[in-house]
Write a protein that holds these residues in place. Structure first.
Motif, PDB file in Angstrom:
ATOM      1  N   ARG A 148      -0.153 -52.193-116.320  1.00  0.00           N
ATOM      2  CA  ARG A 148      -0.024 -52.039-118.000  1.00  0.00           C
ATOM      3  C   ARG A 148      -1.311 -52.176-118.287  1.00  0.00           C
ATOM      4  O   ARG A 148      -1.698 -51.812-119.704  1.00  0.00           O
ATOM      5  CB  ARG A 148       1.034 -52.858-118.622  1.00  0.00           C
ATOM      6  CG  ARG A 148       2.404 -52.494-118.301  1.00  0.00           C
ATOM      7  CD  ARG A 148       3.245 -53.446-118.626  1.00  0.00           C
ATOM      8  NE  ARG A 148       3.138 -53.452-120.322  1.00  0.00           N
ATOM      9  CZ  ARG A 148       3.938 -54.332-121.104  1.00  0.00           C
ATOM     10  NH1 ARG A 148       4.648 -55.458-120.487  1.00  0.00           N
ATOM     11  NH2 ARG A 148       3.929 -54.376-122.524  1.00  0.00           N
ATOM     12  N   VAL A 149      -2.124 -53.310-117.969  1.00  0.00           N
ATOM     13  CA  VAL A 149      -3.512 -53.576-118.366  1.00  0.00           C
ATOM     14  C   VAL A 149      -4.473 -52.493-118.164  1.00  0.00           C
ATOM     15  O   VAL A 149      -5.084 -52.128-118.936  1.00  0.00           O
ATOM     16  CB  VAL A 149      -4.128 -54.833-117.716  1.00  0.00           C
ATOM     17  CG1 VAL A 149      -5.288 -55.237-118.042  1.00  0.00           C
ATOM     18  CG2 VAL A 149      -2.847 -56.023-117.999  1.00  0.00           C
ATOM     19  N   TYR A 150      -4.294 -51.843-116.703  1.00  0.00           N
ATOM     20  CA  TYR A 150      -5.159 -50.857-116.375  1.00  0.00           C
ATOM     21  C   TYR A 150      -5.304 -49.573-117.640  1.00  0.00           C
ATOM     22  O   TYR A 150      -5.829 -48.969-117.943  1.00  0.00           O
ATOM     23  CB  TYR A 150      -5.199 -50.303-115.115  1.00  0.00           C
ATOM     24  CG  TYR A 150      -5.270 -51.272-114.015  1.00  0.00           C
ATOM     25  CD1 TYR A 150      -6.175 -52.542-114.204  1.00  0.00           C
ATOM     26  CD2 TYR A 150      -4.845 -51.198-112.945  1.00  0.00           C
ATOM     27  CE1 TYR A 150      -6.305 -53.468-113.259  1.00  0.00           C
ATOM     28  CE2 TYR A 150      -4.681 -52.389-111.908  1.00  0.00           C
ATOM     29  CZ  TYR A 150      -5.757 -53.141-112.254  1.00  0.00           C
ATOM     30  OH  TYR A 150      -6.131 -54.216-111.127  1.00  0.00           O
ATOM     31  N   ALA A 151      -3.888 -49.512-117.962  1.00  0.00           N
ATOM     32  CA  ALA A 151      -3.451 -48.267-118.750  1.00  0.00           C
ATOM     33  C   ALA A 151      -4.083 -48.429-120.285  1.00  0.00           C
ATOM     34  O   ALA A 151      -4.150 -47.485-120.931  1.00  0.00           O
ATOM     35  CB  ALA A 151      -2.053 -48.293-118.806  1.00  0.00           C
ATOM     36  N   LEU A 152      -4.510 -49.698-120.407  1.00  0.00           N
ATOM     37  CA  LEU A 152      -5.472 -49.711-121.865  1.00  0.00           C
ATOM     38  C   LEU A 152      -6.603 -48.755-121.731  1.00  0.00           C
ATOM     39  O   LEU A 152      -6.974 -48.534-123.123  1.00  0.00           O
ATOM     40  CB  LEU A 152      -5.849 -51.202-122.010  1.00  0.00           C
ATOM     41  CG  LEU A 152      -4.403 -52.175-122.445  1.00  0.00           C
ATOM     42  CD1 LEU A 152      -5.188 -53.524-122.346  1.00  0.00           C
ATOM     43  CD2 LEU A 152      -3.747 -51.599-123.487  1.00  0.00           C
ATOM     44  N   GLY A 153      -7.079 -48.449-120.856  1.00  0.00           N
ATOM     45  CA  GLY A 153      -8.234 -47.598-120.660  1.00  0.00           C
ATOM     46  C   GLY A 153      -9.616 -48.303-120.983  1.00  0.00           C
ATOM     47  O   GLY A 153     -10.541 -47.482-121.505  1.00  0.00           O
ATOM     48  N   ARG A 154      -9.526 -49.528-121.028  1.00  0.00           N
ATOM     49  CA  ARG A 154     -10.502 -50.216-121.634  1.00  0.00           C
ATOM     50  C   ARG A 154     -11.527 -50.703-120.519  1.00  0.00           C
ATOM     51  O   ARG A 154     -10.779 -51.108-119.438  1.00  0.00           O
ATOM     52  CB  ARG A 154     -10.163 -51.475-122.515  1.00  0.00           C
ATOM     53  CG  ARG A 154      -9.430 -50.767-123.764  1.00  0.00           C
ATOM     54  CD  ARG A 154      -9.001 -51.859-124.888  1.00  0.00           C
ATOM     55  NE  ARG A 154      -8.221 -51.296-125.667  1.00  0.00           N
ATOM     56  CZ  ARG A 154      -7.281 -51.928-126.741  1.00  0.00           C
ATOM     57  NH1 ARG A 154      -7.261 -53.079-126.638  1.00  0.00           N
ATOM     58  NH2 ARG A 154      -6.888 -51.420-127.602  1.00  0.00           N
ATOM     59  N   LYS A 155     -12.942 -50.645-120.434  1.00  0.00           N
ATOM     60  CA  LYS A 155     -13.772 -51.088-119.614  1.00  0.00           C
ATOM     61  C   LYS A 155     -13.738 -52.862-119.355  1.00  0.00           C
ATOM     62  O   LYS A 155     -13.669 -53.189-118.218  1.00  0.00           O
ATOM     63  CB  LYS A 155     -15.154 -50.952-119.613  1.00  0.00           C
ATOM     64  CG  LYS A 155     -16.044 -51.024-118.513  1.00  0.00           C
ATOM     65  CD  LYS A 155     -17.415 -50.473-118.905  1.00  0.00           C
ATOM     66  CE  LYS A 155     -18.126 -50.394-117.852  1.00  0.00           C
ATOM     67  NZ  LYS A 155     -19.733 -49.857-117.988  1.00  0.00           N
ATOM     68  N   VAL A 156     -13.634 -53.407-120.556  1.00  0.00           N
ATOM     69  CA  VAL A 156     -13.652 -55.100-120.409  1.00  0.00           C
ATOM     70  C   VAL A 156     -12.202 -55.316-121.234  1.00  0.00           C
ATOM     71  O   VAL A 156     -12.056 -55.111-122.289  1.00  0.00           O
ATOM     72  CB  VAL A 156     -14.766 -55.607-121.292  1.00  0.00           C
ATOM     73  CG1 VAL A 156     -14.913 -57.332-121.385  1.00  0.00           C
ATOM     74  CG2 VAL A 156     -16.183 -55.165-120.497  1.00  0.00           C
ATOM     75  N   ILE A 157     -11.281 -55.996-120.566  1.00  0.00           N
ATOM     76  CA  ILE A 157     -10.213 -56.587-121.102  1.00  0.00           C
ATOM     77  C   ILE A 157     -10.414 -58.061-121.649  1.00  0.00           C
ATOM     78  O   ILE A 157     -10.694 -58.930-120.601  1.00  0.00           O
ATOM     79  CB  ILE A 157      -8.850 -56.563-120.181  1.00  0.00           C
ATOM     80  CG1 ILE A 157      -8.668 -55.022-119.568  1.00  0.00           C
ATOM     81  CG2 ILE A 157      -7.780 -57.034-120.690  1.00  0.00           C
ATOM     82  CD1 ILE A 157      -8.244 -54.045-120.494  1.00  0.00           C
ATOM     83  N   ARG A 158     -10.127 -58.272-122.681  1.00  0.00           N
ATOM     84  CA  ARG A 158     -10.232 -59.684-123.314  1.00  0.00           C
ATOM     85  C   ARG A 158      -9.061 -60.011-123.953  1.00  0.00           C
ATOM     86  O   ARG A 158      -7.911 -59.621-123.823  1.00  0.00           O
ATOM     87  CB  ARG A 158     -11.215 -59.794-124.566  1.00  0.00           C
ATOM     88  CG  ARG A 158     -12.713 -59.241-124.217  1.00  0.00           C
ATOM     89  CD  ARG A 158     -13.470 -59.261-125.614  1.00  0.00           C
ATOM     90  NE  ARG A 158     -15.120 -59.098-125.066  1.00  0.00           N
ATOM     91  CZ  ARG A 158     -15.555 -57.493-125.162  1.00  0.00           C
ATOM     92  NH1 ARG A 158     -14.671 -56.699-125.302  1.00  0.00           N
ATOM     93  NH2 ARG A 158     -16.764 -57.594-124.738  1.00  0.00           N
TER      94      ARG A 158
END
Length: 428
Positions: A148-158
């Motif tokens: 689910r985190v990867y699916a955000l499609g963001r390079k940096v997860i804050r």
């Protein structure tokens, strides 16, 4: 041309993660501009440019770096002629730091990534997701599947990204809804046994474990404890809370009292010289009584530092501690808040705790513990009275401090707390 080196941010870490460049390669930056975001085990810190110049980046985002490592260069007016060579060196350095090309990354398993042994699996196309420590702690606390985190499609997860995900309104970089169903299956354990539930330590807790192991391995600690009558100091603290309009409690009073002992007990605030043994052992005297205080509001243990507690008024000491508790709620400590403690006070103020032994942190000679006040019946003349008592313990490096010294230190601290009006009159 000026080499931009990684500063020393955290004494407990030997490596940091380069989370994000805040300035573009080739961008002109001014002195003091934030140019890179580095993550330690305790905080994510913006690092500023030490001088103006044109930024040439030498390290890829997501890579690990060490204190003192050159990760960029700042070019001055006379350095333009070397831009081409610098660009080539930057490309080579970035490739070496990443340890692989994009094509190689796509074919590697997550545990083969040399940049971050604990990094999440790479996204399709070989681009790595960087998850900051506060975000990772929230992910683990809520058991969120990494898919689910990867699916955000963001390079940096804050942390804010994870909070958005928990709220159920997360979208990917393409604007499509990326929220997985609540009944999405959790990933199997690391050993492939889906029936085994594993509790993975957060990166911050792993660093805490390393510090504890090092302390137990390197420091021959002894321990002494003393009961203190805190009836009067608690009454005074309540009165000061109303007058100063800031929370004053027993921890604030103890920090202030500890700060007043620097001149009489310099060894208790000293920093042992590394690698010294036998007749070569020595410790560096502290210029000010900088007292680290444990803060844990359920989001990890932090030890921010009250600077110069002995010479600053109690109102400022109390203000610092109130601010630290607020910051702990958001997990947004700066590294400078956590650095430089000369002595540590560990708070064990849950009801019912009567005894606590702190560890001596590497780089210090001792650590104090404070328990919650408890009611005790004591003899008062021909009768009895109920008093409030707390236990203050002292763990100390026996190579530098002896038992008699420890008893005298605790005795002076007890005297200050049992006569607080006189102590504050003399020490602000």
């Amino acid at each position: 041309m000026t080499d931009f080196r990684v500063p020393k941010l955290n004494n407990n870490d030997t490596t940091y993660v380069l989370v994000e460049w805040l300035a573009e390669d080739g961008q002109a930056v001014r002195d003091g501009d934030p140019i890179v975001l580095l993550e330690t085990s305790k905080a994510t810190e913006e690092v500023e440019a030490p001088r103006p110049g044109v930024l040439r980046r030498l390290l890829a985002e997501g890579a690990e770096c060490e204190p003192g490592q050159v990760i960029a260069r700042l070019l001055g007016p006379g350095d333009e002629a070397t831009d081409e060579a610098t660009d080539e060196a930057a490309g080579e350095a970035a490739g070496e730091a990443a340890g692989e090309t994009a094509g190689e990354a796509a074919g590697k398993a997550p545990d083969e990534d040399p940049r971050r042994p604990d990094a999440p699996a790479p996204l399709a196309g070989g681009s790595d997701v960087v998850v900051t420590a506060p975000a990772r702690e929230l992910i683990e606390a809520h058991g969120i599947a990494m898919e689910r985190v990867y699916a955000l499609g963001r390079k940096v997860i804050r942390r804010t990204d994870v909070e958005e995900l928990l709220a159920g309104g997360s979208t990917g970089a393409d604007g499509n809804d990326r929220t997985a169903p609540d009944d999405a299956p959790a990933p199997a354990g690391a050993d492939g046994d889906g029936d085994t539930e594993w509790i993975t330590l957060s990166r911050a807790q792993q660093r805490t474990a390393e510090v504890v192991e090092r302390s137990r391995r390197e420091i021959p600690a002894a321990y002494t404890a003393m009961n203190v009558d805190v009836t009067e100091v608690l009454s005074l603290a309540r009165d000061l809370t109303r007058r100063l309009r800031t929370l004053v409690g027993l921890p604030e009073m103890v920090v202030k009292a500890v700060g007043g002992l620097l001149d009489r007990f310099p060894m208790f605030f000293a920093e042992p010289a590394p690698g010294m043994r036998g007749s070569g052992m020595r410790a560096r005297r502290a210029a000010t009584a900088d007292v680290g205080v444990t803060v844990d509001v359920g989001r990890g243990l932090f030890i921010p530092v009250v600077r110069d507690a002995g010479n600053r008024p109690l109102s400022e000491v109390a203000g610092d501690l109130v601010g630290f508790r607020k910051t702990a709620l958001t997990g947004s400590f700066r590294e400078r808040d956590l650095q430089g403690g000369a002595i540590t006070l560990t708070l064990h103020t849950h009801d019912g705790i009567v005894f606590a032994v702190p560890i001596v942190f590497p780089g210090q000679t001792c650590a104090l513990s404070l328990t919650a006040p408890r009611s005790e019946v004591v003899q008062d003349g021909s009768g009895f009275a109920v008093r409030k008592t707390a236990t203050i313990g002292l763990a100390y490096d026996h190579r530098f401090i002896n038992g008699r010294d420890a008893a005298e230190f605790l005795g002076e601290l007890r005297a200050a707390l049992e006569s607080p009006a006189r102590f504050l009159t003399e020490n602000g």
